[in-house]
Design an enzyme around this catalytic site. Structure first.
Site, short mmCIF file in Angstrom:
data_model
loop_
_atom_site.label_atom_id
_atom_site.label_comp_id
_atom_site.label_asym_id
_atom_site.label_seq_id
_atom_site.Cartn_x
_atom_site.Cartn_y
_atom_site.Cartn_z
N ASN A 205 49.97 15.39 90.05
CA ASN A 205 51.32 15.57 90.60
C ASN A 205 51.90 16.85 90.00
O ASN A 205 51.42 17.31 88.97
CB ASN A 205 52.23 14.39 90.19
CG ASN A 205 52.22 14.14 88.68
OD1 ASN A 205 51.34 13.44 88.18
ND2 ASN A 205 53.15 14.74 87.98
N MET B 256 50.59 15.09 83.66
CA MET B 256 50.96 13.98 82.78
C MET B 256 52.31 14.22 82.12
O MET B 256 52.95 13.29 81.62
CB MET B 256 49.91 13.80 81.68
CG MET B 256 48.78 12.90 82.07
SD MET B 256 47.85 12.40 80.61
CE MET B 256 46.56 11.45 81.39
N THR C 216 55.55 10.54 76.76
CA THR C 216 56.59 10.04 75.86
C THR C 216 57.33 11.19 75.18
O THR C 216 58.41 11.01 74.65
CB THR C 216 55.95 9.12 74.80
OG1 THR C 216 55.17 8.15 75.49
CG2 THR C 216 57.00 8.40 73.98
N HIS D 95 44.82 11.42 74.83
CA HIS D 95 44.76 12.70 74.13
C HIS D 95 43.29 13.11 74.02
O HIS D 95 42.64 12.83 73.02
CB HIS D 95 45.34 12.58 72.71
CG HIS D 95 46.78 12.12 72.68
ND1 HIS D 95 47.36 11.58 71.55
CD2 HIS D 95 47.74 12.14 73.62
CE1 HIS D 95 48.62 11.27 71.81
NE2 HIS D 95 48.88 11.61 73.06
N ASN E 270 44.77 20.42 76.36
CA ASN E 270 44.28 19.82 75.12
C ASN E 270 42.80 20.10 74.89
O ASN E 270 42.33 20.07 73.75
CB ASN E 270 44.52 18.30 75.15
CG ASN E 270 45.99 17.96 75.33
OD1 ASN E 270 46.86 18.73 74.94
ND2 ASN E 270 46.27 16.81 75.94
N THR F 170 50.19 17.81 72.71
CA THR F 170 50.73 18.72 73.73
C THR F 170 51.45 19.93 73.13
O THR F 170 51.31 21.05 73.64
CB THR F 170 51.68 17.94 74.67
OG1 THR F 170 50.99 16.77 75.11
CG2 THR F 170 52.06 18.77 75.88
#
Ligand code: FAD
Length: 525
Positions: free
Chosen positions: A120, A124, A129, A442, A476, A488
């Site tokens: 999208n 992510m 978060t 991750h 990453n 990130t």
């Protein structure tokens, strides 16, 4: 309606997550005449492009945005919860993500059953978060010039704030208790602290989460030389004369293939799909897809001891309230205690409650401890030229094992998380829970950076692929070290260095817009 694709730009960026967005932002700031096209296979979810879905107030609209992020085979039903998330036998799936459908575990290996992606605008980064700790000790790649300043730039781009939840009623209690138990012996910058988060407190008190929209910023959005093209799958990087020369891109709306010439190509397509695209393009250095590392994750839940339950305030079901009670606390990685710990309100963490356990808001916190992987070249992605994935690219097969050192590290993390839990209150379960490999989301190392081209790395410290001028990798996967902390911020920092290198090259050699006047690109949604 057929969309117009540019035929020639200075820079093509593949992928619109935080790292692709960082390239667009730095180039917009430092090479404003450069023409840039960013191709993203997933759809545009919201305005501004790259908005974090937690900032979408309407739960139905948010759920639709999460479903739209699930790649080529979206699930029929999805929920806004993490139910089933803690069962290590389940393949964990979080809203806004989709699992690697097959090939995630080979016979006799541990595999990465939790391996997931998002497709999208915003990647992510529209679902994350937002925890943005700085790496410490052996987590830091020691050969990257100016890493500290790059991390500060990463914080600027992501809008990182360590104090957005200072007024959370239980935050002080949580940190004081953790600090008293864990701080002795730690350096000043590695003591228990509020977690730096990519969030902003708005004038009306609301918290908003940073997505790629924040990374792009107004500078990118108002850059008339920048075009974002959603639902556009880059199928290969064109290599000519030994250097990057552009991309082939398929319009997912009508299936039409386009070739876009570019002097620089940045592949920021996540740790699984960046090496996949290089492989599909015939760029296959020995280290490609190798040194795959995921952070083993252990979780535990605690009822806070001796807090005034009346201090908690109902925050309703809106996701924007999830950390308002206890904030997010950070137990930094050190070389002596090589785990990254985060403690947050339970509904933001994956430990399930018993059905009849209705806690006072915020009095139950979840602890998540992440371990540094024992990195092995044999942990790798294999790409199958004869089997294709849902996008028609070479299918990915994961080879991944936990070593004896990993098992020892996980056992030590159990002790560490238990010590933290005991400091806070009463654990809800007897034992901490190991999440399935891949659950951390991750994944690192698959296009890793190195200081010399000795076959153990894919790119140089500016993220340029060894031996392929003009081709850059981001995300990453570039991180070469076994970092345990959320990656990130580090990846965005490394992207800043790469973008500056491209900007410097464009500035010294002249941009396409100045050498080929008349090339204009319209904003494309
Ligand atoms: P991504 O954000 O994955 O973006 C890659 C983009 O490339 C995707 O949009 C994809 O569709 C696109 N793409 C792939 N292939 C192609 C192609 N061939 N053509 C065109 N486009 C393509 N990290 C943290 O550091 N802290 C956290 O607290 C944290 N929490 C998380 C919580 C959740 C629920 C999730 C899902 C993730 C979390 N993460 C966290 C991970 C974080 O989101 C990622 O590290 C970050 O988004 C990586 O950024 P990226 O730009 O490298 O890749």
């Amino acid at each position: 309606m057929t969309r117009e694709f540019p035929t020639r730009v200075d820079v093509v960026i593949v992928g619109s997550g935080p790292c692709g967005a960082a390239y667009a932002r730095i180039l917009s700031e430092q090479a404003p005449d450069a023409t840039i096209a960013l191709f993203e296979v997933g759809p545009l979810l919201a305005d501004p492009p790259g908005l974090h879905v937690k900032n979408i107030a309407d739960p139905a609209v948010r759920a639709a945005a999460q479903r739209a992020s699930q790649g080529p085979a979206p699930r029929d039903q999805d929920s806004d919860t993490m139910s089933g998330y803690a069962d290590p036998d389940d393949r964990l799936v979080r809203p806004g993500t989709f699992l690697l459908p097959d090939g995630y575990r080979q016979p006799g290996e541990d595999g990465l059953p939790g391996a997931a992606m998002s497709s999208n605008v915003g990647g992510m980064g529209a679902h994350w978060t937002g925890a943005c700790p700085r790496p410490g000790g052996a987590e830091r790649p020691d050969f990257v010039p100016g890493l500290e300043e790059l991390l500060s730039e990463g914080e600027r781009l992501l809008g990182v704030d360590a104090h957005a939840f200072d007024d959370a009623p239980f935050a002080d209690d949580v940190r004081k208790r953790l600090g008293a138990a864990l701080d002795p012996g730690r350096a000043d910058d590695r003591q228990v602290a509020p977690m730096p988060l990519a969030v902003a407190r708005q004038a009306d008190g609301r918290i908003t989460w940073s997505g790629s929209d924040v990374v792009f910023g107004e500078t990118t959005r108002s850059n008339s030389h920048f075009t974002l093209v959603p639902e556009a799958l880059v199928t290969s990087v064109v290599i000519a004369g030994g250097r990057a020369a552009g991309v082939r891109v398929r319009d997912q709306r009508d299936g039409v293939e386009h070739e876009v010439a570019a002097r620089h190509v940045v592949v920021a397509a996540d740790s699984l799909r960046t090496p996949q695209l290089l492989w599909a393009s015939g760029v296959r250095p020995a280290a490609l897809g190798r040194y795959l590392n995921d952070q083993p994750q252990i979780v535990f839940a605690v009822r806070l001891r001796d807090v005034d339950a009346r201090a908690g305030v109902e925050t309703g079901t809106g996701q924007t309230g999830i950390v308002a009670q206890s904030g997010v606390s950070w137990v930094p990685y050190t070389d002596d205690a090589p785990f990254h710990g985060q403690v947050m309100q339970l509904d933001a963490s994956p430990v399930p409650l018993a059905a009849d356990d209705v806690p006072a808001p915020g009095t139950i916190v979840g602890l998540g401890w992440f371990c540094a992987k024992d990195i092995q070249a044999t942990d790798h992605l294999e790409f199958d030229d004869h089997a294709l994935d849902g996008y028609g690219l070479p299918a990915i097969r994961i080879h991944y094992r936990l070593t004896e050192r990993d098992h020892a590290s996980i056992a030590a993390a159990h002790d560490a998380i238990r010590a933290a839990a005991d400091a806070l209150g009463e654990p809800l379960d007897r034992d901490p829970l190991d999440l399935a490999p891949g659950a951390s989301l991750h994944y690192q190392g698959t296009v890793r950076m190195g200081s010399v081209d000795d076959g153990t790395s894919v790119c140089d410290p500016s993220s340029q692929v060894w031996g392929v001028p003009g081709l850059f990798v981001a995300g990453n996967g570039v991180i070469p070290t076994a970092i345990a902390c959320n990656p990130t911020l580090t990846s965005v920092a490394l992207a800043v260095a790469g973008a500056r290198a491209i900007a410097a090259d464009l500035t010294s050699t002249g941009t396409a817009s100045s050498t080929a006047a008349g090339t204009s690109i319209s904003r494309e949604n």
